[in-house]
Design a protein around this motif. Structure first.
Motif: not given
Length: 496
Positions: A186-196
């Motif tokens: 559930i990392i995308p739910k916790l930390r969102g989509l990738q931001v480089s």
């Protein structure tokens, strides 16, 4: 509790800090601690000295959630004033259910939100002469406007200056969030989509760290191979050049600085071969942390993992390019639907791939993860029995791989002293080879020999390997070469 780094000041506000979770969370903790010190707060080394406590939590798997909730409860009991941040902070209802008296809850990477709550809980009296000066994030350029939340969240102007690691190594986070939809995560739910982050930002941070004496950089993100995809590999400035936000370009520039560069959380994308070529050329460490999770194509499809059934071919290609490559990976045992045949396929993969470093854990449900809905739950006793068999195979292979190094001479970075009471100072040391990351891989137990008392923590020494076991190596220092990075050292300009 983290140790305080500031001298005591009468009347100063003291904040305790508990940092839990992965290295990515540790970097977030460093950023918060940097801002605390910048604004005049002290970091308390114990509950007794703390006016309030910040708990940076992990919320990935059930045991980590329980550890976080336990830490919050302990801090509340000790101080009564607790600010919760981090991954579990993205699920405030879970925290409030257990600990309704927490002072505030923020999500991950929320440095500005955390500091706002700290200022409210522990306001600092402003000085008549300096109270009107604006507060800006450390690292902000003099000509820059006040950074927006997204900037400070992802480090474009907010590289930490407070480190929770020893001086000689550091974690450098190049991106936050994840675009994958793995069914157990559930990392995308916790930390969102990738931001480089921009490449220039990462490289300037690395340059500053090496200039300050850091000899090893651990490059981390949720999916390091996907670095730059979200920003379309845009270019940014570093020392007068334009550098793409692409893992290959970044690795080339990092490799030119002369420090140890270690890659973590690398998915087996095709362009990783270019990274392995840099390893073969000695530009970056011949080490890849690749979270494979399983080997059965059926299980990998249920996990929604990329590259199902192709891992072994990929590993063989990498080793053809760089024979000294060390590969570490993690696996999940007992995933829903995993049959004995699937598990046997995983064991056979271990035998064929002969991975150097392996970690594993049994599957457990994660709140809101899609895998919870899958049929074929594996009984807990079967999970534990399979984990035991898995680790027996992994341990044997590790012992065999390490035994091959006996009689060789290897570079080792020294992490700590290991003297007994009767030993002369500096006689025994503990370090790591290029194939060992701190905290997760093996160690090298050293006799300093004729160099006793002259080798310091953080030194890179040459070691003759004399023995090995399942996870560790044993040897003696035979040379102490000078470390010569391609970055001027602070206080030693012109002597690099």
């Amino acid at each position: 509790m983290t140790e305080g780094n500031s001298p005591a000041v009468a009347g100063a506000k003291r904040v305790g800090f508990i940092s839990l979770g992965c290295p990515k969370a540790l970097v977030d903790s460093e950023r918060i601690l940097t801002q605390l010190r910048f604004e005049g707060y002290e970091v308390a080394a114990s509950y007794e000295n703390a006016d309030a406590v910040i708990v940076n939590t992990c919320g990935f798997i059930t045991p980590a959630v329980e550890e976080s909730l336990s830490a919050i409860g302990e801090a509340l009991e000790a101080t009564g004033k607790v600010i919760v941040t981090g991954c579990l902070g993205e699920r405030p209802e879970k925290i409030m259910e257990r600990h309704p008296k927490v002072a505030a809850i923020t999500g991950s990477e929320a440095v500005d939100d955390v500091m706002g709550h700290v200022r409210t809980l522990l306001p600092i009296e402003t000085d008549a002469f300096t109270g009107l000066l604006p507060v800006a994030a450390p690292g902000t350029r003099a000509d820059a406007a006040q950074p927006q939340r997204e900037d400070t969240r992802h480090g474009d102007v907010f590289a930490p200056s407070v480190k929770l690691t020893p001086k000689h190594y550091a974690y450098v986070k190049i991106a936050e969030g994840c675009n994958h939809t793995c069914s157990f995560c559930i990392i995308p739910k916790l930390r969102g989509l990738q931001v480089s982050r921009d490449a220039g930002s990462v490289l300037y941070e690395a340059y500053r760290l090496i200039a300050g004496g850091t000899k090893e950089l651990m490059i981390i993100s949720q999916d390091t191979s996907a670095y730059g995809v979200d920003v379309r590999y845009r270019e940014s400035e570093f020392q007068g050049e334009q550098v793409r936000a692409h893992l290959t370009d970044l690795a080339v520039k990092l490799g030119e600085m002369g420090a140890w560069v270690r890659m973590h959380y690398v998915y087996p994308y095709p362009h990783v071969e270019k990274i392995v070529e840099l390893m073969a050329q000695g530009k970056i460490l011949p080490y890849l942390d690749v979270p494979l999770q399983h080997a059965s194509p059926k299980v990998l499809r249920a996990m929604r993992r990329p590259g199902a059934g192709k891992q072994l071919d990929t590993i063989r290609r990498w080793r053809e390019i760089c024979p000294e490559l060390v590969i570490r990976s993690t696996f999940i045992v007992g995933f829903p639907g995993e049959t004995e045949a699937d598990f046997q396929e995983l064991l056979q993969f271990l035998e064929d791939a002969r991975l150097d470093r392996v970690g594993a854990f049994t599957y457990s449900d994660v709140d809101e993860a899609d895998a919870n809905k899958l049929e074929g739950a594996v009984p807990q006793d079967v999970k534990e029995e399979r984990l035991s068999r898995f680790m027996e195979v992994a341990q044997r292979i590790s012992a065999e791989r390490l035994a091959e190094k006996v009689g060789t001479v290897m570079d080792v970075i020294v992490d700590e002293f290991n003297d007994d009471e009767d030993d002369a100072p500096g006689t025994k040391l503990i370090g790591r080879t290029k194939g060992d990351a701190p905290g997760i891989d093996g160690q090298v137990y050293l006799f300093a020999g004729e160099f006793a008392g002259t080798v310091k923590i953080g030194d890179i020494v040459r070691v003759r390997i004399e023995d090995s076991d399942e996870y560790d190596l044993y040897g003696e220092v035979v040379e102490t070469p000078a470390w010569k990075p391609n970055v001027p050292q602070l206080g030693h300009f012109g002597k690099h």
